[in-house]
Design an enzyme around this catalytic site. Structure first.
Site, PDB file in Angstrom:
ATOM      1  N   HIS A 193       0.802  -1.230   0.000  1.00  0.00           N
ATOM      2  CA  HIS A 193       0.000   0.000   0.000  1.00  0.00           C
ATOM      3  C   HIS A 193       0.833   1.277   0.000  1.00  0.00           C
ATOM      4  O   HIS A 193       0.295   2.360  -0.202  1.00  0.00           O
ATOM      5  CB  HIS A 193      -0.936   0.043   1.223  1.00  0.00           C
ATOM      6  CG  HIS A 193      -0.213   0.339   2.504  1.00  0.00           C
ATOM      7  ND1 HIS A 193       0.435  -0.626   3.224  1.00  0.00           N
ATOM      8  CD2 HIS A 193      -0.019   1.500   3.182  1.00  0.00           C
ATOM      9  CE1 HIS A 193       0.996  -0.090   4.286  1.00  0.00           C
ATOM     10  NE2 HIS A 193       0.739   1.202   4.296  1.00  0.00           N
TER      11      HIS A 193
HETATM   12  C1  UD1 Z   1      -1.487   5.943   5.354  1.00  0.00           C
HETATM   13  C2  UD1 Z   1      -0.141   6.445   5.874  1.00  0.00           C
HETATM   14  C3  UD1 Z   1       0.872   5.327   5.812  1.00  0.00           C
HETATM   15  C4  UD1 Z   1       0.370   4.102   6.528  1.00  0.00           C
HETATM   16  C5  UD1 Z   1      -1.010   3.710   6.032  1.00  0.00           C
HETATM   17  C6  UD1 Z   1      -1.562   2.600   6.874  1.00  0.00           C
HETATM   18  C7  UD1 Z   1       0.264   8.824   5.421  1.00  0.00           C
HETATM   19  C8  UD1 Z   1       1.039   9.783   4.600  1.00  0.00           C
HETATM   20  N1  UD1 Z   1       0.355   7.547   5.044  1.00  0.00           N
HETATM   21  O1  UD1 Z   1      -1.300   5.584   4.006  1.00  0.00           O
HETATM   22  O2  UD1 Z   1       2.075   5.746   6.432  1.00  0.00           O
HETATM   23  O3  UD1 Z   1       1.273   3.042   6.286  1.00  0.00           O
HETATM   24  O4  UD1 Z   1      -1.896   4.837   6.126  1.00  0.00           O
HETATM   25  O5  UD1 Z   1      -2.498   1.839   6.185  1.00  0.00           O
HETATM   26  O6  UD1 Z   1      -0.382   9.197   6.357  1.00  0.00           O
HETATM   27  N2  UD1 Z   1      -8.735   4.950   1.234  1.00  0.00           N
HETATM   28  C9  UD1 Z   1     -10.011   4.461   1.183  1.00  0.00           C
HETATM   29  N3  UD1 Z   1     -10.600   4.103   2.369  1.00  0.00           N
HETATM   30  C10 UD1 Z   1      -9.990   4.192   3.565  1.00  0.00           C
HETATM   31  C11 UD1 Z   1      -8.692   4.691   3.600  1.00  0.00           C
HETATM   32  C12 UD1 Z   1      -8.069   5.077   2.427  1.00  0.00           C
HETATM   33  O7  UD1 Z   1     -10.620   4.363   0.117  1.00  0.00           O
HETATM   34  O8  UD1 Z   1     -10.578   3.824   4.587  1.00  0.00           O
HETATM   35  C13 UD1 Z   1      -8.090   5.345  -0.052  1.00  0.00           C
HETATM   36  C14 UD1 Z   1      -8.470   6.749  -0.484  1.00  0.00           C
HETATM   37  O9  UD1 Z   1      -8.477   6.778  -1.882  1.00  0.00           O
HETATM   38  C15 UD1 Z   1      -7.267   7.538   0.010  1.00  0.00           C
HETATM   39  C16 UD1 Z   1      -6.137   6.560  -0.243  1.00  0.00           C
HETATM   40  O10 UD1 Z   1      -6.689   5.288   0.092  1.00  0.00           O
HETATM   41  O11 UD1 Z   1      -7.102   8.742  -0.690  1.00  0.00           O
HETATM   42  C17 UD1 Z   1      -4.894   6.796   0.576  1.00  0.00           C
HETATM   43  O12 UD1 Z   1      -5.227   6.894   1.943  1.00  0.00           O
HETATM   44  P1  UD1 Z   1      -4.255   7.713   2.932  1.00  0.00           P
HETATM   45  O13 UD1 Z   1      -4.761   7.603   4.313  1.00  0.00           O
HETATM   46  O14 UD1 Z   1      -3.994   9.059   2.393  1.00  0.00           O
HETATM   47  O15 UD1 Z   1      -2.883   6.959   2.778  1.00  0.00           O
HETATM   48  P2  UD1 Z   1      -2.516   5.434   3.030  1.00  0.00           P
HETATM   49  O16 UD1 Z   1      -1.937   4.895   1.771  1.00  0.00           O
HETATM   50  O17 UD1 Z   1      -3.633   4.715   3.644  1.00  0.00           O
HETATM   51  N1  UDP Z   2      -3.630  -5.114   9.039  1.00  0.00           N
HETATM   52  C1  UDP Z   2      -4.907  -5.592   9.262  1.00  0.00           C
HETATM   53  N2  UDP Z   2      -5.655  -5.961   8.173  1.00  0.00           N
HETATM   54  C2  UDP Z   2      -5.188  -5.887   6.897  1.00  0.00           C
HETATM   55  C3  UDP Z   2      -3.875  -5.406   6.690  1.00  0.00           C
HETATM   56  C4  UDP Z   2      -3.121  -5.012   7.791  1.00  0.00           C
HETATM   57  O1  UDP Z   2      -5.350  -5.683  10.398  1.00  0.00           O
HETATM   58  O2  UDP Z   2      -5.942  -6.232   5.966  1.00  0.00           O
HETATM   59  C5  UDP Z   2      -2.842  -4.711  10.196  1.00  0.00           C
HETATM   60  C6  UDP Z   2      -1.499  -5.386  10.308  1.00  0.00           C
HETATM   61  O3  UDP Z   2      -1.630  -6.646  10.926  1.00  0.00           O
HETATM   62  C7  UDP Z   2      -0.720  -4.388  11.139  1.00  0.00           C
HETATM   63  C8  UDP Z   2      -1.264  -3.059  10.664  1.00  0.00           C
HETATM   64  O4  UDP Z   2      -2.517  -3.340  10.050  1.00  0.00           O
HETATM   65  O5  UDP Z   2      -1.012  -4.524  12.512  1.00  0.00           O
HETATM   66  C9  UDP Z   2      -0.314  -2.490   9.663  1.00  0.00           C
HETATM   67  O6  UDP Z   2      -0.896  -1.434   9.033  1.00  0.00           O
HETATM   68  P1  UDP Z   2      -0.500  -0.968   7.583  1.00  0.00           P
HETATM   69  O7  UDP Z   2       0.237  -2.023   6.868  1.00  0.00           O
HETATM   70  O8  UDP Z   2      -1.730  -0.443   6.979  1.00  0.00           O
HETATM   71  O9  UDP Z   2       0.428   0.288   7.904  1.00  0.00           O
HETATM   72  P2  UDP Z   2       1.966   0.458   8.270  1.00  0.00           P
HETATM   73  O10 UDP Z   2       2.298  -0.448   9.396  1.00  0.00           O
HETATM   74  O11 UDP Z   2       2.748   0.190   7.018  1.00  0.00           O
HETATM   75  O12 UDP Z   2       2.059   1.905   8.617  1.00  0.00           O
END
Ligand code: UD1
Ligand code: UDP
Length: 357
Positions: free
Chosen positions: A205
């Protein structure tokens, strides 16, 4: 003692689950603010329900948007809440845009700032997470570091000359893995419903892989090949799903919707190997005794690589396939304790109480 905790993204809910429980048993009043950065049911409310995290008093519903837009909206919303709640301190986790917004809002109002998961560095300033964590660390009053490497990173940046307290707390994600493992055994049915004996668990992601189509294509090409040898299962982040479908990328492996933490623990426990660009998953692979291939050029969790539990594959198809071949049958023991003994949340609660007494 009243704390206001800012959460917004999936990994922060998991970290807050164990720390909030500890705050409660230490008699600390905690107000939870959800920025709304993650908002799908399976990216947000599933964690609150199954991990019994208290309902946030505030939800700013800042859903998606570009970095400046979303961070700015969070900042304004958090500031308003801080002005009315007047907490003794603000707690933020990790390195997301919600972390930075919470940190800035607190600091500008002269409210003491607590950063959990401080001191991590990838040394890659193009990562939004690296910018968020460096800025947050610099303005924090109490920095809870999960590893000695994190402490050393802060020392090299001259933090001993700053007016702050640095604590080696261990990693709260270790606490979560220990606390929820047996609940997951009892409640999750995901292994039975998937019916797979041997599989590779994968998540992708990070922006460097989803905003860069070349990277995502070569990751997918590698996973398609690996799937011919060992089934690959991917709980797909909505961000990645969008890029995959917008570009008509062809996936041969099994994709499921994001799952809750209890299902994720089962997927981890039964996996043969983890392939990921997630920070949290790299550590959880180790917690559950699985080797990990990291789809990045670097990691903040360098001790996993040093001990041979994790390998940095980069994002080329050949590099990923080679790393898979090296790691899939590796059998090293996981007997070194790298992230504390599952008592990080208690160290954090005790240290905060002591600091403000
Ligand atoms: C964010 C964090 C990243 C973290 C990740 C955990 C930042 C800069 N990045 O990345 O460090 O590893 O969360 O998962 O804060 N979206 C949905 N539904 C949701 C959430 C997101 O559709 O519930 C989609 C939307 O299009 C959104 C995109 O995902 O614009 C990105 O979401 P965003 O929270 O900006 O960044 P992540 O890639 O989730
Ligand atoms: N996770 C979860 N369901 C999923 C994918 C990830 O519960 O479908 C959990 C995972 O086990 C870990 C956390 O989400 O505890 C990690 O989050 P993510 O990979 O989104 O973010 P990051 O750690 O890279 O910031």
């Amino acid at each position: 003692m009243k704390l206001l905790t800012v959460v917004g993204a999936r990994p922060q809910f998991i970290k807050a689950a164990v720390v909030s429980r500890q705050f409660k048993s230490a008699g600390v009043e905690e107000v939870l603010l959800h920025t709304g950065q993650h908002y799908d049911e399976n990216m947000s409310s599933v964690f609150f329900t199954e991990m019994q995290i208290p309902e946030p008093k505030y939800n700013l519903s800042v859903k998606g948007g570009a970095h400046g837009y979303s961070t700015g909206h969070m900042l304004a919303g958090i500031e308003e809440v801080l002005l009315s709640e007047k907490p003794d301190a603000v707690v933020v986790y990790g390195d997301t845009n919600s972390t930075l917004a919470g940190a800035l809002a607190a600091k500008k109002l002269h409210i003491p700032l607590v950063h959990i998961e401080a001191g991590l560095r990838s040394f890659e300033m193009r990562m939004p997470e690296e910018v968020n964590r460096i800025l947050t660390d610099r303005i924090s009053d109490i920095l809870f570091c999960p590893t000695p490497t994190a402490i050393e990173n802060l020392r090299k940046e001259g933090f001993e000359h700053f007016d702050c307290m640095i604590v080696n707390s261990g990693d709260v994600m270790q606490d979560a893995a220990l606390f929820y493992a047996s609940l997951s055994d009892k409640q999750s049915q995901i292994s039975q419903s998937l019916g797979l004996d041997k599989y590779v668990l994968c998540t992708v992601h990070r922006s460097e892989n989803t905003d860069n189509l070349d990277n995502l294509q070569s990751i997918i090409s590698a996973l398609n090949d690996i799937n011919d040898q060992t089934p690959v299962i991917v709980p797909l982040h909505p961000r990645t799903r969008k890029t995959v479908y917008d570009n008509g990328l062809k996936l041969n492996f099994k994709v499921i919707d994001p799952v809750g933490y209890l299902d994720m623990v089962q997927l981890l426990k039964n996996a043969s190997l983890v392939i990921t660009d997630s920070g949290g998953l790299q550590k959880e692979a180790y917690f559950f005794g699985k080797h990990c291939v990291t789809l990045r050029e670097q990691t903040e969790w360098t001790e996993l690589v040093t001990h041979g539990y994790n390998t940095i594959a980069g994002t080329t198809s050949s590099g990923i396939i080679q790393a898979y071949s090296e790691m899939i049958n590796k059998t090293s023991g996981f007997d070194v304790s790298l992230y504390g003994n599952g008592e990080a949340s208690q160290v954090i609660a005790d240290s905060i109480l002591q600091y403000f007494s």
